[in-house]
Scaffold this active site. Structure first.
Site, PDB file in Angstrom:
ATOM      1  CB  THR A  58      -0.929   0.264   1.127  1.00 46.43           C
ATOM      2  OG1 THR A  58      -0.170   0.086   2.305  1.00 46.43           O
ATOM      3  CG2 THR A  58      -1.977  -1.265   1.257  1.00 46.43           C
ATOM      4  CD  GLU A  59      -0.697   4.490  -3.664  1.00 45.56           C
ATOM      5  OE1 GLU A  59      -0.809   6.129  -3.407  1.00 45.56           O
ATOM      6  OE2 GLU A  59      -1.808   4.153  -4.840  1.00 45.56           O
TER       7      GLU A  59
END
Length: 233
Positions: A58-59
């Site tokens: 995930t970012e």
């Protein structure tokens, strides 16, 4: 005009969003490192089999994201790109936002799955702005993912709300990435984008001839080996 010379696999009815997510999950190869974008792609995490050994990135700094969390399993600190609560998988690790983007930009992701406003026949992607004066730009990490991942898959409806096709000869919206999309999943068909053009992989509730009438994009037959899962490059 269609130039399909081989018949792609066909299903009698159009896909639901869950069907599409399940199909994407099926096509992600064993051991891949993957990022799922906001919108339809977030559903893919619910259909990944633990035996696939896929690791979701995930970012916001999570490696090992699991499916959507429900009820007592919800931890408000654990969310995906769409701010939906998620579970963690055994061995999950956490790191700084900057380190997460370094992973994206450094070519460490095998696949990213993104939504789109438009995809062009040459693989250009537009998914951060429609260019309208009142539109709120929402690029997030999409540009980094589109060019940093080894393959970019897109999940989108074949048409926008106004009925216009989203698979187009050229993007008319601001582009997120150039020539980056390798596969497009829609409710009506799955397309592979290769150097020689757009190949129809599978269709759902529509014939290739009908697709050719709807889209101003030349359609080719399935790529050789299209029934196999995507490769990790």
């Amino acid at each position: 005009m269609s130039t399909v010379t081989e018949t792609p696999q066909t299903r009698e009815s159009a896909l639901t969003r869950d069907d599409m997510a399940q199909m994407v999950a099926r096509d992600i190869p064993t051991g891949a490192f993957v990022n799922l974008g906001i919108g339809q792609p977030t559903k893919v995490s619910d259909y990944l089999d633990v035996d696939q050994g896929v690791t979701l990135h995930t970012e916001n700094g999570m490696l090992g994201m699991g499916p959507e969390a429900h009820g007592e399993d919800i931890d408000p600190d654990l969310i995906n790109a769409g701010k939906i609560p998620v579970l963690e998988t055994p061995g999950t690790s956490y790191f700084h936002h900057a380190d997460s983007f370094a992973m994206m930009r450094g070519g460490h992701l095998d696949i990213c799955v993104l939504g789109a406003f438009q995809v062009a026949a040459n693989g250009d992607l537009a998914n951060w702005s429609t260019g309208e004066p009142s539109a709120i730009p929402a690029v997030g990490g999409a540009m980094d993912l589109a060019i940093g991942a080894k393959q970019t898959f897109v999940m989108m409806n074949l048409r926008s709300k106004d009925g216009s096709a989203k698979f187009v000869p050229e993007c008319t919206f601001p582009r997120t990435g150039v020539g980056c999309v390798s596969r497009v999943y829609t409710e009506a068909a799955v397309f592979d984008i290769a150097a020689d053009g757009v190949h129809v992989r599978e269709t759902f509730g529509v014939s290739v001839a009908e697709l050719a009438e709807e889209l101003d994009v030349e359609l080719l037959g399935p790529l050789e080996g299209a029934s196999e899962e995507a490769s990790v490059r």
